[in-house]
Design a protein around this motif. Sequence first.
Motif, PDB file in Angstrom:
ATOM      1  N   ALA A 124       0.817  -1.219   0.000  1.00 44.92           N
ATOM      2  CA  ALA A 124       0.000   0.000   0.000  1.00 44.92           C
ATOM      3  C   ALA A 124       0.847   1.264   0.000  1.00 44.92           C
ATOM      4  CB  ALA A 124      -0.930   0.008   1.209  1.00 44.92           C
ATOM      5  N   LEU A 125       2.128   1.140   0.301  1.00 44.26           N
ATOM      6  CA  LEU A 125       3.004   2.305   0.276  1.00 44.26           C
ATOM      7  C   LEU A 125       3.198   2.840  -1.134  1.00 44.26           C
ATOM      8  CD1 LEU A 125       5.662   1.081   2.865  1.00 44.26           C
ATOM      9  CD2 LEU A 125       4.047   2.966   3.180  1.00 44.26           C
ATOM     10  N   VAL A 126       3.008   1.969  -2.143  1.00 42.02           N
ATOM     11  CA  VAL A 126       3.116   2.421  -3.537  1.00 42.02           C
ATOM     12  C   VAL A 126       1.829   2.184  -4.322  1.00 42.02           C
ATOM     13  CG1 VAL A 126       5.604   2.134  -3.658  1.00 42.02           C
ATOM     14  CG2 VAL A 126       4.136   0.222  -4.280  1.00 42.02           C
ATOM     15  N   ARG A 127       0.863   1.494  -3.712  1.00 39.76           N
ATOM     16  CA  ARG A 127      -0.423   1.251  -4.364  1.00 39.76           C
ATOM     17  C   ARG A 127      -1.540   1.828  -3.501  1.00 39.76           C
ATOM     18  NH1 ARG A 127      -1.284  -3.316  -7.606  1.00 39.76           N
ATOM     19  NH2 ARG A 127      -3.464  -2.771  -7.357  1.00 39.76           N
ATOM     20  N   PRO A 128      -1.830   3.134  -3.609  1.00 42.65           N
ATOM     21  CA  PRO A 128      -2.857   3.746  -2.766  1.00 42.65           C
ATOM     22  C   PRO A 128      -4.232   3.124  -2.929  1.00 42.65           C
ATOM     23  CG  PRO A 128      -2.207   5.222  -4.553  1.00 42.65           C
ATOM     24  CD  PRO A 128      -1.218   4.108  -4.519  1.00 42.65           C
ATOM     25  N   ASP A 129      -4.490   2.492  -4.078  1.00 43.47           N
ATOM     26  CA  ASP A 129      -5.792   1.879  -4.285  1.00 43.47           C
ATOM     27  C   ASP A 129      -5.996   0.657  -3.400  1.00 43.47           C
ATOM     28  OD1 ASP A 129      -3.702   0.951  -6.176  1.00 43.47           O
ATOM     29  OD2 ASP A 129      -5.183  -0.591  -6.630  1.00 43.47           O
ATOM     30  N   LEU A 130      -4.918   0.069  -2.881  1.00 41.12           N
ATOM     31  CA  LEU A 130      -5.054  -1.062  -1.975  1.00 41.12           C
ATOM     32  C   LEU A 130      -5.632  -0.607  -0.638  1.00 41.12           C
ATOM     33  CD1 LEU A 130      -1.705  -2.939  -2.656  1.00 41.12           C
ATOM     34  CD2 LEU A 130      -3.992  -3.592  -3.437  1.00 41.12           C
ATOM     35  N   ALA A 131      -5.276   0.599  -0.232  1.00 45.02           N
ATOM     36  CA  ALA A 131      -5.815   1.152   1.010  1.00 45.02           C
ATOM     37  C   ALA A 131      -7.247   1.623   0.819  1.00 45.02           C
ATOM     38  CB  ALA A 131      -4.941   2.304   1.504  1.00 45.02           C
ATOM     39  N   VAL A 143       2.938  -4.988  -7.788  1.00 41.65           N
ATOM     40  CA  VAL A 143       3.897  -5.040  -6.686  1.00 41.65           C
ATOM     41  C   VAL A 143       4.112  -6.484  -6.262  1.00 41.65           C
ATOM     42  CG1 VAL A 143       4.455  -4.230  -4.359  1.00 41.65           C
ATOM     43  CG2 VAL A 143       3.081  -2.785  -5.875  1.00 41.65           C
ATOM     44  N   LEU A 144       5.387  -6.855  -6.098  1.00 41.95           N
ATOM     45  CA  LEU A 144       5.749  -8.165  -5.564  1.00 41.95           C
ATOM     46  C   LEU A 144       6.451  -7.935  -4.231  1.00 41.95           C
ATOM     47  CD1 LEU A 144       5.986 -11.250  -5.893  1.00 41.95           C
ATOM     48  CD2 LEU A 144       8.184 -10.864  -7.055  1.00 41.95           C
ATOM     49  N   VAL A 145       5.846  -8.444  -3.156  1.00 42.74           N
ATOM     50  CA  VAL A 145       6.399  -8.279  -1.811  1.00 42.74           C
ATOM     51  C   VAL A 145       6.913  -9.628  -1.328  1.00 42.74           C
ATOM     52  CG1 VAL A 145       5.956  -7.572   0.566  1.00 42.74           C
ATOM     53  CG2 VAL A 145       4.751  -6.436  -1.319  1.00 42.74           C
ATOM     54  N   GLY A 146       8.127  -9.629  -0.794  1.00 45.27           N
ATOM     55  CA  GLY A 146       8.699 -10.857  -0.256  1.00 45.27           C
ATOM     56  C   GLY A 146       9.250 -10.644   1.133  1.00 45.27           C
ATOM     57  N   LEU A 147       8.931 -11.556   2.045  1.00 46.01           N
ATOM     58  CA  LEU A 147       9.464 -11.517   3.413  1.00 46.01           C
ATOM     59  C   LEU A 147      10.033 -12.886   3.749  1.00 46.01           C
ATOM     60  CD1 LEU A 147       6.546  -9.722   5.333  1.00 46.01           C
ATOM     61  CD2 LEU A 147       8.706  -8.697   4.594  1.00 46.01           C
ATOM     62  N   SER A 148      11.113 -12.895   4.481  1.00 45.89           N
ATOM     63  CA  SER A 148      11.726 -14.165   4.857  1.00 45.89           C
ATOM     64  C   SER A 148      10.826 -14.938   5.808  1.00 45.89           C
ATOM     65  CB  SER A 148      13.088 -13.920   5.513  1.00 45.89           C
ATOM     66  OG  SER A 148      13.640 -15.137   5.961  1.00 45.89           O
TER      67      SER A 148
END
Length: 275
Positions: A124-131, A143-148
């Motif tokens: 949501a930090l770069v996709r305001p429409d998600l918020a 956006v592709l988000v990856g967390l360990s």
Amino acid sequence: MNFVQQPMQQEFSDSPDRPFAAASLAIEVIGREGSVALMNGRDVIAARSLDSGARAAAGLAPQIASLAKEFLPGGALDALAGISVAVGPGSFTGLRIAVTTAKTLAYALQIPVVAVNSLTAIAALVRPDLAAPDHATAVRQQVLVGLSAYRGQVYRGWFSVEGAPEIDLISADQWKSELNRSIQDNENAAESCDDRPQESPEKNVILMGDRSVFDRTKLAFAPQQWRGDGEIWAVGVGRIGAEMLRRGETTSAIDLVPDYLRPSAAEEKASGTIG
């Protein structure tokens, strides 16, 4: 509840002097560090990262107290109208700390609390429409988000311009394959839009999250694809949370729990899943 103030570590603000009607608090300890933010709706009053040299358990409450003292009327936490917290996926210890803090504050202050997905908050930090799904924006990058997730796994969130978000726990091999695909898609979009620059922003694939899970793949991606440095994730939590609070999508403080997407190592061992 008593909080002890500590020096500010990092601060970000859209407009710290702007008056606000009802502030909400956003909390996240998704990874090894964490952050907090005060929000006025989807706008940021102030946001700070926790001290990277200290344990989140020791730094979270003092940072909340510091924000309250500087930005809330009379420095009182009871001026808050709600709390949003990242419940996972993420660090098992960090999520427990964040959720316990949110539960305690919500119960003590008798204010609503909302549970926010960690990967969606980062995106949501770069996709305001998600918020805010009804938020009009000319640029809605993929956006592709990856967390360990450790043990050779990755928490992956894929947020495309079309379709619902895809959030899952995947293997390192699958992660490498998906990341490689996103890099190729980005390169193909850049080539096809050379004569139509106005179309390229929506086709770009932005990469965010834990840099280590990207670097471990040994795949090279364009520097402009990476947007994970310097971002305060609590801001994304606050933006998503503000809309959830507005819609009344709250969770009782008693029922608020982390969402790990998988059992802990201790739980797996107890159940006999691992030896």
